[in-house]
Design an enzyme around this catalytic site. Structure first.
Site, PDB file in Angstrom:
ATOM      1  N   LEU A  21      49.456   6.950  74.644  1.00 17.41           N
ATOM      2  CA  LEU A  21      48.857   7.592  75.531  1.00 17.41           C
ATOM      3  C   LEU A  21      48.469   6.903  76.658  1.00 17.41           C
ATOM      4  O   LEU A  21      48.450   5.646  76.789  1.00 17.41           O
ATOM      5  CB  LEU A  21      47.535   7.853  74.977  1.00 17.41           C
ATOM      6  CG  LEU A  21      47.504   8.922  73.753  1.00 17.41           C
ATOM      7  CD1 LEU A  21      46.146   9.396  73.075  1.00 17.41           C
ATOM      8  CD2 LEU A  21      47.999  10.175  74.122  1.00 17.41           C
ATOM      9  N   ASP A  22      48.485   7.358  78.116  1.00 10.42           N
ATOM     10  CA  ASP A  22      48.194   6.717  79.251  1.00 10.42           C
ATOM     11  C   ASP A  22      46.758   6.026  79.178  1.00 10.42           C
ATOM     12  O   ASP A  22      45.875   6.486  78.363  1.00 10.42           O
ATOM     13  CB  ASP A  22      48.273   7.542  80.357  1.00 10.42           C
ATOM     14  CG  ASP A  22      49.445   8.168  80.600  1.00 10.42           C
ATOM     15  OD1 ASP A  22      50.603   7.643  80.064  1.00 10.42           O
ATOM     16  OD2 ASP A  22      49.543   9.204  81.370  1.00 10.42           O
ATOM     17  N   LYS A  23      46.601   4.848  79.842  1.00  9.16           N
ATOM     18  CA  LYS A  23      45.374   4.257  79.902  1.00  9.16           C
ATOM     19  C   LYS A  23      44.171   5.147  79.998  1.00  9.16           C
ATOM     20  O   LYS A  23      43.228   4.910  79.163  1.00  9.16           O
ATOM     21  CB  LYS A  23      45.353   3.264  81.080  1.00  9.16           C
ATOM     22  CG  LYS A  23      44.182   2.677  81.138  1.00  9.16           C
ATOM     23  CD  LYS A  23      44.069   1.644  82.490  1.00  9.16           C
ATOM     24  CE  LYS A  23      42.582   1.165  82.689  1.00  9.16           C
ATOM     25  NZ  LYS A  23      42.834   0.247  83.991  1.00  9.16           N
TER      26      LYS A  23
END
EC number: 5.4.99.-
Length: 325
Positions: free
Chosen positions: A138-140
């Site tokens: 998942l993105d940051k």
């Protein structure tokens, strides 16, 4: 410490014409493409009993590929005592609910302080698993559910399930603009031509499919649910931007603040100060890689998205136009 790796598989008839490195990436899914290529160039791969070091040779189908190499621990990956929100765990897998501002894997600019570093602390044996068991990312600043493998067999099977699109991932998001109906986006995604840290829809990219449906309408925004068939980098963010409905708060992909006409000062400030993409991995469903049991998990939508949705909902109620007589 090193781990001896021996893998043997046969090139499928359906892989006729593929390059050796491409065929290996499909056959040996528990290792990254870059690692497989390194081993190939180093002479660790045999095709029908002969060492081959050229990635581009074409496959005819039926060749026996033997991979024999050493998997070295990554010294740059250090164990760190960082908290993990564990939703489920057993001997083979782990499901976590990732908060915002938490990078999944070390990389340029983020050498540590990641989910991977936390996994190494809480589960030291996971160092024996490629990528410390991380199957998808998942993105940051995207929150929500991730499954992690604690053993090599579990990771191999989960990666294959992901490639076969047998893992269901659903997301909740708030997008900019009024969307009247759901739909399907099937557009390839690759590296942005000018901004190398971003992705874009490009004909030379990898296939990417996103499904979405409307969950709730607001005046200048829409709450939607999304389901991924593929898992390209920034896929939802890129696809929604492509159809001109970027995610609220996603400045990188065009999510500039849009203020509803006549909005209160409080709502205006909330929209302008929302400082991450409004995206949450709310549901994860897959077959357990060892037991074969179907598993389904939900993660509650975090407060920042809930509060924003409620503010937009109240704004819509306060600004309902009088129906014509």
């Amino acid at each position: 410490m090193t781990q001896q790796i021996i893998r043997t598989d046969t090139v499928k008839d359906s892989q006729l014409g593929q390059r050796l490195d491409q065929a290996m990436a499909e056959l040996f899914t528990d290792f990254s493409r870059s690692r497989l290529k390194e081993w190939l160039l180093a002479g660790n791969v045999q095709v029908d009993g002969e060492v081959v070091t050229k990635p581009r040779i074409r496959m005819m189908g039926g060749e026996e590929i033997i991979l024999q190499a050493e998997l070295e621990d990554e010294e740059r990956w250090i164990a760190q005592d960082l908290p993990l929100d564990i939703v489920y765990e057993d001997d083979d897998i782990l499901v976590i609910n990732k908060p915002r501002d938490f990078v999944v894997h070390p990389g340029a600019g983020t050498p540590d302080g990641t989910v991977l570093n936390a996994l190494l602390h809480h589960y030291p044996d996971i160092a024996k698993v490629p990528r410390a068991g991380i199957v998808h990312r998942l993105d940051k600043d995207t929150t929500g559910l991730m499954v992690v493998a604690k053993t090599v067999p579990a990771q191999t099977r989960l990666v294959r399930a992901l490639q076969k699109r047998n893992i269901t991932r659903e997301y909740e998001a708030i997008i900019i603009g009024t969307m009247t109906a759901g739909g399907r986006i099937e557009k390839p995604i690759g590296r942005h031509a000018n901004k190398r840290t971003l992705m874009a829809v490009t004909e030379t990219g990898k296939d990417a499919v996103t499904h979405y449906r409307v969950a709730e309408h607001f005046r200048e925004h829409t709450r939607i649910r999304l389901r991924l068939e593929t898992g390209r980098t920034h896929q939802i963010r890129v696809h929604m931007s492509y159809i001109q409905h970027p995610l609220l708060g996603d400045i990188a992909y065009g999510g500039r603040a849009r203020i509803p006409r006549g909005a209160s000062a409080e709502l205006t400030q909330m929209i302008r100060s929302f400082d991450r993409q409004a995206l949450h991995a709310v549901m994860l469903k897959f077959v357990h890689p060892v037991s074969g049991e179907e598993m389904k998990f939900h993660a509650p939508v975090p407060d920042d998205i809930l509060i924003m949705a409620e503010a937009l909902r109240q704004d819509a109620k306060d600004n309902v136009e009088d129906e014509p007589i």
